[in-house]
Each structure stands twice: as C-alpha cells, then as structure tokens.
Design an enzyme around this catalytic site. Structure first.
Site, mmCIF file in Angstrom:
data_model
loop_
_atom_site.group_PDB
_atom_site.id
_atom_site.type_symbol
_atom_site.label_atom_id
_atom_site.label_comp_id
_atom_site.label_asym_id
_atom_site.label_seq_id
_atom_site.Cartn_x
_atom_site.Cartn_y
_atom_site.Cartn_z
ATOM 1 N N GLU A 1 13.131 7.810 -30.032
ATOM 2 C CA GLU A 1 12.926 6.678 -30.946
ATOM 3 C C GLU A 1 12.314 5.472 -30.213
ATOM 4 O OE1 GLU A 1 13.158 6.918 -34.039
ATOM 5 O OE2 GLU A 1 14.592 8.501 -34.502
ATOM 6 N N GLY A 2 11.468 5.773 -29.248
ATOM 7 C CA GLY A 2 10.859 4.729 -28.416
ATOM 8 C C GLY A 2 11.680 4.528 -27.166
#
Length: 379
Positions: A363-364
């Site tokens: 998610e980054g």
C-alpha cells in the site's frame, strides 16, 4: 487483553463485541494451522460476509453496514490481532469495492455491489506490475478496444487473494501516457486469465499472493468503471483509504504482540521477581504500549477526518508510516521479551514479527509515505 475503545455509538460497541467473538472463534482457533501449513481457509470469508463484516463502510442500500470508517478500522484491528492475513485480505476486499461504489453507474452498482458486500464474491486489487510498483503511471498491461468491449493483455503482480477472488479491481492501459490508465471490474474466472504459483512469503501465508497473466481475455464494455483514462485517479482515491486499512491491521498485530509479551512478563520470574517488575524490562513494555496507543490514535484521527468529509490524504500517510513502523518495533521487542522462546514457533511473537515487516512495504512503501508527507509540507 481487550482494548478499551472509545466508540461513537452503542451500535458500534455491540459490533465490536460481535467481532471479538467471531475473531476468537473463527480466526484465533484456525490461524496456527493455516499459517504453518500455508493452506487457504476455505469458507472463512463466507462466514465473515454473512456476519456483515465485508461491507461495513459501504451504503446500507446495497447491503453494506453503513458504518463510519472510524468503526470499520477498529473492526480490522480486532481481526488483525487474531489473524493478520485475514485482516489484510479484508482490507484489500474493501479497497477493491471502492472503484465500483465511488465510480460505478447505478446499474453497475445494483448488479455487482450487493454480492461483493455480502461476501458472495471476495475482491482483489490488481494495480501493481513486475516493473511498476510504487510507480503506477508506468503500467504496461493493455486494454484494447474490441467491438464488444476490451481485450486485456499483460502481467499483474502482488495480488492478495490472487486466484481465489471472485473479482478484481483491474487497472490497465487504454492509451499511451499518464492519463491512459483505466479501471475495470474484472471477473475472477475470465477465459484467458491465469495465475502464477503463490509467492513464498515471509508471513501472511494463509492467504495467497500471486501474479496474474492476462492472455487476450475479453471483458464486456460494461466492466469499465468510470471513464477511460480515469484509472489513476480512481486508484489513488482508493489508496488513501487502503493505507488506513493497513495502519489498522498493523496496530492489531502490534497489540497482539504487546499482549503476548505482557502476559509472559507477568508469568516469568527471575531473581525472585516477575520479570515485568525489573525496571529495564518494564520500561521496554511501557514504550511498546505507548507505540501501540500512538499508532491507534493516528489512524483514528485520519479516519475521523475522512468521516467528516475533510481532506485526509496526508494523515493517511502519517498513519500508515507511524503504525507500521510501530508494529515492526513492537513485534521485535516482543521477541526480545520472550528471549529464546520468542525465537521459536512455540509462541506467536515470531509470527507477528514476520507479519509486521510486509506492512512497511505494501500500500505504498514507508519511503513513499515520507515522500507524500514531505510534498504536502512543500505545498
């Protein structure tokens, strides 16, 4: 130890009580078997869906729970404290439903959203590619127009629930350039779609993560969500909320590690005293507790901003950064508290430590979160 939560309504308090009961019965009793054997928990997501846990932040008119994000995230945390892989997959399912709910037409939502929120179809999120992780604008998977819709060709990577999901939020290129990515609601059993072997992961082994190979698969035109070229806007709008999901999951893992370490420190004795009464170790546990409480506070602050309709992108990045770094530190310290036992699989803290690591990456990555935060400060 049950977290003393400050929930906004009596309904939310009842929901958390229900979630704790389900999590103890369905997740806590099965996690060690499936994680150690790397086997999928068949039927479990159907159970979660029937309990209404797969559509909590979505509208009641489509079968969702109509709950604020503040409540939904605390449900995720409770799930993660028992089984991180299931909580992450639940967060990804919620992420995969976002493009349909936010950008789908009324007809698309009426057709597909009720089944997704009920758990009849569990969703996966198909954005990353082997050469395009954090750099989503570099996507190469193609969606070419045909007479009836689109032909999908290319490879996607790192798909949670890959090969098991009933649908995927699929991002593919319909035109060259940064505005050439579009979003599709792709069926999980499309002809021309195949999956690679599950990745051999450090943790989260009960839920498969794999690559997907699109070999000219045909999608009907009504599978396009939003307009052509709107894909990156859709992806990024979903990722802010998805980062909060991972922050909540990380906090749940950290809480579980803190609970295990505290319980051990209250039972183990050295030099005639419980080890928690030795100041050096007691202070370590105090720092762990402070880190968990801080992580929870950051994701709740961001969630309350989201619920109030205020900008929350920077706060989501802060929450993801703080919570996942805290989880890595707390789980590592939990292993230290248990000493040699912490390094064995006889106790769950080594699993918590392995599970926490990936949360700093997906998610980054946390480096990307720092980039988002610093750019915000620059503006």
């Amino acid at each position: 130890m049950a977290v003393d939560r400050l929930l906004p309504t009596e309904e939310a308090e009842d929901l958390i009580d229900l979630v704790r009961d389900i999590a103890d019965r369905e997740l806590g009793s099965r996690v060690e078997l499936h994680e150690s054997t790397e086997t999928y928990p068949e039927g479990l997501f159907g159970t979660l869906g029937k309990a209404g846990l797969l559509g909590l932040p979505y509208p009641e008119e489509f079968g969702g729970g109509g709950q604020p994000y503040e409540v939904y995230l605390q449900v995720l945390e409770e799930l993660a404290a028992r089984w991180a892989a299931v909580a992450v997959a639940t967060s990804v399912h919620t992420l995969a439903c976002h493009p349909l709910n936010a950008y789908g037409t009324d007809a698309q939502k009426e057709r597909w959203l009720p089944g997704a929120l009920a758990g009849d179809l569990v969703g996966g999120y198909s954005l990353s590619e082997p050469q395009a992780g954090s750099d989503a604008a570099s996507l190469a998977c193609k969606a070419e127009r045909t007479g009836a819709g689109y032909r999908i060709t290319g490879t996607k990577a790192w798909i949670t629930h890959g090969g098991k999901a009933g649908f995927y939020a699929l991002f593919a290129r319909t035109a060259p350039g940064g505005n050439g990515v579009s979003c599709f609601l792709a069926p999980g059993a499309a002809e021309g779609l195949s999956f690679g072997a599950p990745e051999k992961k450090m943790g989260l082994q009960g839920i498969p993560t794999c690559a997907a190979y699109w070999d000219g698969a045909e999608l009907d035109a009504d599978r396009l969500l939003g307009a052509e070229g709107q894909g990156l806007q859709i992806a990024f709008s979903a990722l802010d909320s998805g980062r909060l999901g991972i922050a909540a999951c990380a906090t749940g893992v950290a809480q579980a590690a803190l609970d295990a370490a505290t319980a051990y420190a209250n039972e183990r004795t050295t030099f005639g005293r419980k080890i928690i009464d030795h100041q050096g170790l007691g202070f370590l546990l105090a720092d762990m507790a402070a880190a968990v409480d801080s992580a929870r506070a950051t994701y709740l602050d961001a969630a309350r901003r989201r619920d109030a309709g205020r900008p929350f992108g920077r706060q989501a990045s802060v929450a993801k950064l703080i919570a996942t770094d805290a989880a890595m530190k707390v789980t590592t310290d939990a292993v230290q508290v248990l000493g040699g036992y912490g390094y064995t699989r006889d106790f769950p803290v080594e699993r918590y430590m392995r599970e926490a690591k990936i949360m700093q990456i997906f998610e980054g990555t946390n480096q990307i979160q720092r980039l988002v935060i610093s750019r915000g400060l620059g503006r």
